[in-house]
Scaffold this active site. Structure first.
Site, PDB file in Angstrom:
ATOM      1  N   ASN A   1      -1.127  10.436  22.552  1.00  0.00           N
ATOM      2  CA  ASN A   1      -0.369   9.249  23.476  1.00  0.00           C
ATOM      3  C   ASN A   1      -0.697   8.042  22.853  1.00  0.00           C
ATOM      4  OD1 ASN A   1       1.513   9.433  25.888  1.00  0.00           O
ATOM      5  ND2 ASN A   1       0.055   7.534  26.068  1.00  0.00           N
TER       6      ASN A   1
ATOM      7  N   VAL B   1       9.178  12.090  24.302  1.00  0.00           N
ATOM      8  CA  VAL B   1       8.916  10.630  24.571  1.00  0.00           C
ATOM      9  C   VAL B   1      10.582  10.406  24.775  1.00  0.00           C
ATOM     10  CG1 VAL B   1       7.276  10.373  22.757  1.00  0.00           C
ATOM     11  CG2 VAL B   1       9.538  10.236  21.946  1.00  0.00           C
TER      12      VAL B   1
ATOM     13  N   ASN C   1      15.426  14.281  26.316  1.00  0.00           N
ATOM     14  CA  ASN C   1      16.841  14.370  26.407  1.00  0.00           C
ATOM     15  C   ASN C   1      17.619  13.711  25.255  1.00  0.00           C
ATOM     16  OD1 ASN C   1      17.360  16.092  28.582  1.00  0.00           O
ATOM     17  ND2 ASN C   1      16.893  14.353  29.928  1.00  0.00           N
TER      18      ASN C   1
ATOM     19  N   SER D   1      14.386  21.700  31.302  1.00  0.00           N
ATOM     20  CA  SER D   1      14.776  21.299  32.498  1.00  0.00           C
ATOM     21  C   SER D   1      14.035  21.618  33.465  1.00  0.00           C
ATOM     22  CB  SER D   1      16.007  21.589  32.707  1.00  0.00           C
ATOM     23  OG  SER D   1      16.509  21.529  34.005  1.00  0.00           O
TER      24      SER D   1
ATOM     25  N   GLY E   1      12.265  19.219  35.652  1.00  0.00           N
ATOM     26  CA  GLY E   1      11.426  17.956  36.085  1.00  0.00           C
ATOM     27  C   GLY E   1      10.061  18.263  35.813  1.00  0.00           C
TER      28      GLY E   1
ATOM     29  N   LYS F   1      21.544  21.622  27.078  1.00  0.00           N
ATOM     30  CA  LYS F   1      20.738  20.539  27.916  1.00  0.00           C
ATOM     31  C   LYS F   1      21.870  19.505  28.419  1.00  0.00           C
ATOM     32  CE  LYS F   1      18.098  19.069  30.633  1.00  0.00           C
ATOM     33  NZ  LYS F   1      17.251  17.744  30.554  1.00  0.00           N
TER      34      LYS F   1
ATOM     35  N   HIS G   1      24.093  20.965  30.785  1.00  0.00           N
ATOM     36  CA  HIS G   1      23.263  21.476  32.047  1.00  0.00           C
ATOM     37  C   HIS G   1      23.453  20.034  32.818  1.00  0.00           C
ATOM     38  CE1 HIS G   1      19.716  20.961  33.894  1.00  0.00           C
ATOM     39  NE2 HIS G   1      19.477  22.167  34.113  1.00  0.00           N
ATOM     40  N   ASN G   2      23.060  19.047  32.377  1.00  0.00           N
ATOM     41  CA  ASN G   2      22.934  17.814  32.962  1.00  0.00           C
ATOM     42  C   ASN G   2      24.195  17.224  33.511  1.00  0.00           C
ATOM     43  OD1 ASN G   2      20.186  18.031  32.135  1.00  0.00           O
ATOM     44  ND2 ASN G   2      20.127  15.712  31.986  1.00  0.00           N
TER      45      ASN G   2
ATOM     46  N   GLU H   1      24.710  19.396  36.401  1.00  0.00           N
ATOM     47  CA  GLU H   1      23.838  18.991  37.630  1.00  0.00           C
ATOM     48  C   GLU H   1      24.534  17.666  38.318  1.00  0.00           C
ATOM     49  OE1 GLU H   1      19.761  18.157  36.055  1.00  0.00           O
ATOM     50  OE2 GLU H   1      20.112  16.084  36.838  1.00  0.00           O
ATOM     51  N   TYR H   2      25.143  16.890  37.549  1.00  0.00           N
ATOM     52  CA  TYR H   2      25.852  15.507  38.071  1.00  0.00           C
ATOM     53  C   TYR H   2      27.116  16.266  38.990  1.00  0.00           C
ATOM     54  CZ  TYR H   2      23.972  11.785  35.229  1.00  0.00           C
ATOM     55  OH  TYR H   2      23.345  10.633  34.740  1.00  0.00           O
TER      56      TYR H   2
ATOM     57  N   ARG I   1      29.038   7.653  40.572  1.00  0.00           N
ATOM     58  CA  ARG I   1      27.761   6.884  40.585  1.00  0.00           C
ATOM     59  C   ARG I   1      28.065   5.342  40.211  1.00  0.00           C
ATOM     60  NH1 ARG I   1      22.939  10.475  38.397  1.00  0.00           N
ATOM     61  NH2 ARG I   1      23.347  12.373  39.239  1.00  0.00           N
TER      62      ARG I   1
ATOM     63  N   ARG J   1      57.495  10.046  26.734  1.00  0.00           N
ATOM     64  CA  ARG J   1      56.898   9.902  25.639  1.00  0.00           C
ATOM     65  C   ARG J   1      58.153   9.608  24.404  1.00  0.00           C
ATOM     66  NH1 ARG J   1      53.622  12.987  22.783  1.00  0.00           N
ATOM     67  NH2 ARG J   1      52.177  11.342  21.845  1.00  0.00           N
TER      68      ARG J   1
ATOM     69  N   HIS K   1      58.366  10.066  20.226  1.00  0.00           N
ATOM     70  CA  HIS K   1      57.130  11.095  19.759  1.00  0.00           C
ATOM     71  C   HIS K   1      57.348  12.522  19.603  1.00  0.00           C
ATOM     72  CE1 HIS K   1      54.362   7.690  20.063  1.00  0.00           C
ATOM     73  NE2 HIS K   1      54.705   7.537  21.447  1.00  0.00           N
TER      74      HIS K   1
END
Ligand code: NDP
Length: 477
Positions: free
Chosen positions: A39, A81, A109, A135, A137, A189, A192-193, A196-197, A294, A452, A458
């Protein structure tokens, strides 16, 4: 500090003895592995020395050269870190002390593109690099996290005994597996998050409905979530939600939840998921809604001012409360499955785009223990991919399809109540919209294509002929 006898003895190195790093060091030491910890600042080294027991073989240093000397070769060093410049700084300072074949495992992350960049740069120097999502925590890192490693398979094979020992276990199965090359682990990961949200937003909406519409107090909310956690919705987030409603504030004696400011912060992994879902063109409506809500929660001052100016309907529900709570449980159950489905669909597409070769059954298995999104539903999801590894979307997997079909009436009923009472439930709405859109063989995109073509020439494709077509819409046909 390391003594002479610790030279080249430790099994694994760990850089960053913060919340996750110190817990992970103790976890590895619990399983008999000797750990060399580094550290930057003295304080965290002191704190770890205070909490470790005598049987923990953990040596510490503030000198990266000494860290390298403490490790048996070829070395394996885990970084815990903060994502971003700190990871680059640590790698830059560490590399001069390493030798060809040494392995760095970034378990923070990190964004998956950074992982690819670092892997390529270290490869040139003859060093191995793995990105490994972790994951669960602090408690997961300490007692058994879900681990999502990606990178060179031979590198994984070297640390596999350590990772399998320290990961969470469901039955005899460790919640870790080599997920794929390059940044596969960090991508999984990230998603995964994102899931989770999405799940947290849905649970928050169910709380809002029960608090505002049913006027339930915290003890009653505890009972409801505790009951739900014993049934189909069983899982980590349900468990902690039930517990949260029991906690009283030490200073005032009031329920702590009522004293917490309603502005949700975020570290960015949800946004990364949404951004990459846009990039690979996979709809993740529930994750998008969760991130946006959020942000919206952050407009607290504006919301307070608007609340005085804009009047909606009376939010109190006049119907049968216990029956509504049962319907809400089913609505949440459906919406959580649909959120997992969006995340898994994103992984399927990303796997093809980035060459990860993900096995989605394995991903679901790795998430069944130790992580924030672990839930009983993952057993069904794992079974769905086992039955059909090429499954396009979980919504069409036979058992989940039947479950969702049986729950849809309650999801619709809950949404009608929320709309009538003026309580915002974008997560539940997005879940139903995604499900209804996915099961629509025809969507109104034909009109969008006509528009369009009208304003931008288009072109459009036809249902009855191949090719691109253009119509001069301003001329009569
Ligand atoms: P902490 O803030 O508790 O610890 C961060 C550690 O990184 C400290 O030891 C700090 O050392 C070190 N550090 C920071 N900058 C540098 C640098 N430039 N050079 C060297 N060391 C540095 O963070 P966490 O343990 O919570 O998180 C670590 C990683 O794990 C992050 O990527 C995080 O996103 C991820 N993660 C965190 C989870 C959680 O629940 N907390 C869950 C899953 C993943 P110093 O004491 O010297 O400042």
């Amino acid at each position: 500090m390391a003594g002479h006898d610790q030279q080249k003895q430790c099994d694994i190195g760990l850089i960053g003895l913060g919340v996750m790093g110190s817990s992970f060091a103790l976890n590895m030491a619990d399983h008999g592995f000797s750990v060399a910890g580094y550290n930057r600042e003295e304080e965290k080294i002191r704190r770890l020395a205070e909490i470790k027991s005598e049987h923990h073989k953990i040596e510490t240093t503030r000198d990266l050269r000494q860290l390298a000397q403490m490790l048996r070769t070829p070395r394996a060093i885990v970084l815990l870190v903060p994502a971003g410049p700190a990871v680059d700084a640590v790698i830059e300072n560490l590399v001069p002390h390493l030798e060809r074949g040494d392995l760095i495992i970034d378990s923070g992350n990190s964004h998956f593109t950074d992982t690819d960049r670092r892997g390529a740069a270290l490869d040139v120097k003859g060093l191995r690099f793995m990105g490994m999502g972790m994951s669960g925590g602090e408690s997961g890192a300490r007692h058994g996290p879900s681990l999502m490693p990606g990178g060179p398979e031979q590198a994984y094979a070297r640390v596999r005994p350590i990772l399998e020992a320290v990961a969470a276990h469901v039955g005899a199965m460790p919640c870790v597996a080599h997920l794929g090359p390059g940044s596969a682990g960090h991508y999984v990961k990230m998603v995964h998050n994102g899931i989770e949200y999405g799940m947290m937003q849905l649970i928050a909406e169910s709380y809002d409905l029960m608090k505002r519409a049913l006027d339930l107090h915290t003890d009653q909310l505890h009972i409801v979530y505790e009951r739900w956690n014993r049934r189909a919705l069983n899982g980590y987030l349900m468990e902690i939600t039930a517990e949260i409603f029991l906690r009283k504030d030490e200073r005032t004696g009031q329920p702590l939840i009522d004293l917490i400011l309603d502005e949700a912060r975020q570290k960015g992994t949800g946004e990364w998921t949404v951004a990459d879902a846009l990039q690979v063109q996979v709809p993740t409506l529930n994750i998008d809604a969760a991130v946006m809500m959020r942000h919206l929660s952050g407009f607290k001052a504006q919301r307070q001012a608007a609340a005085l100016l804009i009047k909606g309907p009376d939010p109190l529900y006049a119907g049968d409360k216990p029956a509504f709570i049962d319907r809400l449980e089913n609505a949440l159950h459906a919406a959580v499955i649909i959120t997992y489905a969006q995340g898994m669909a994103l992984l399927k597409q990303a796997s093809a785009v980035y060459g990860y070769h993900l096995n989605l059954e394995t991903v679901a298995r790795v998430w069944t223990g130790g992580c924030i999104i672990r839930s009983a539903l993952l057993a069904d999801i794992q079974a769905a991919y086992k039955a059909d590894p090429q499954l396009e979307n979980l919504l069409v997997a036979p058992p989940l399809n039947q479950v969702l079909t049986s729950l849809q009436a309650d999801l619709r009923a809950v949404l009608r109540v929320a709309v009538d009472l003026g309580i915002p439930v974008p997560g539940l709405m997005m879940a139903l919209a995604y499900w209804d859109a996915y099961r629509s063989s025809r969507l109104p995109a034909n009109l969008i294509m006509a528009q369009r073509d009208y304003f931008g020439s288009h072109t459009y494709e036809r249902v009855d002929a191949k090719g691109k077509f253009h119509t001069r819409w301003d001329r009569s046909g």
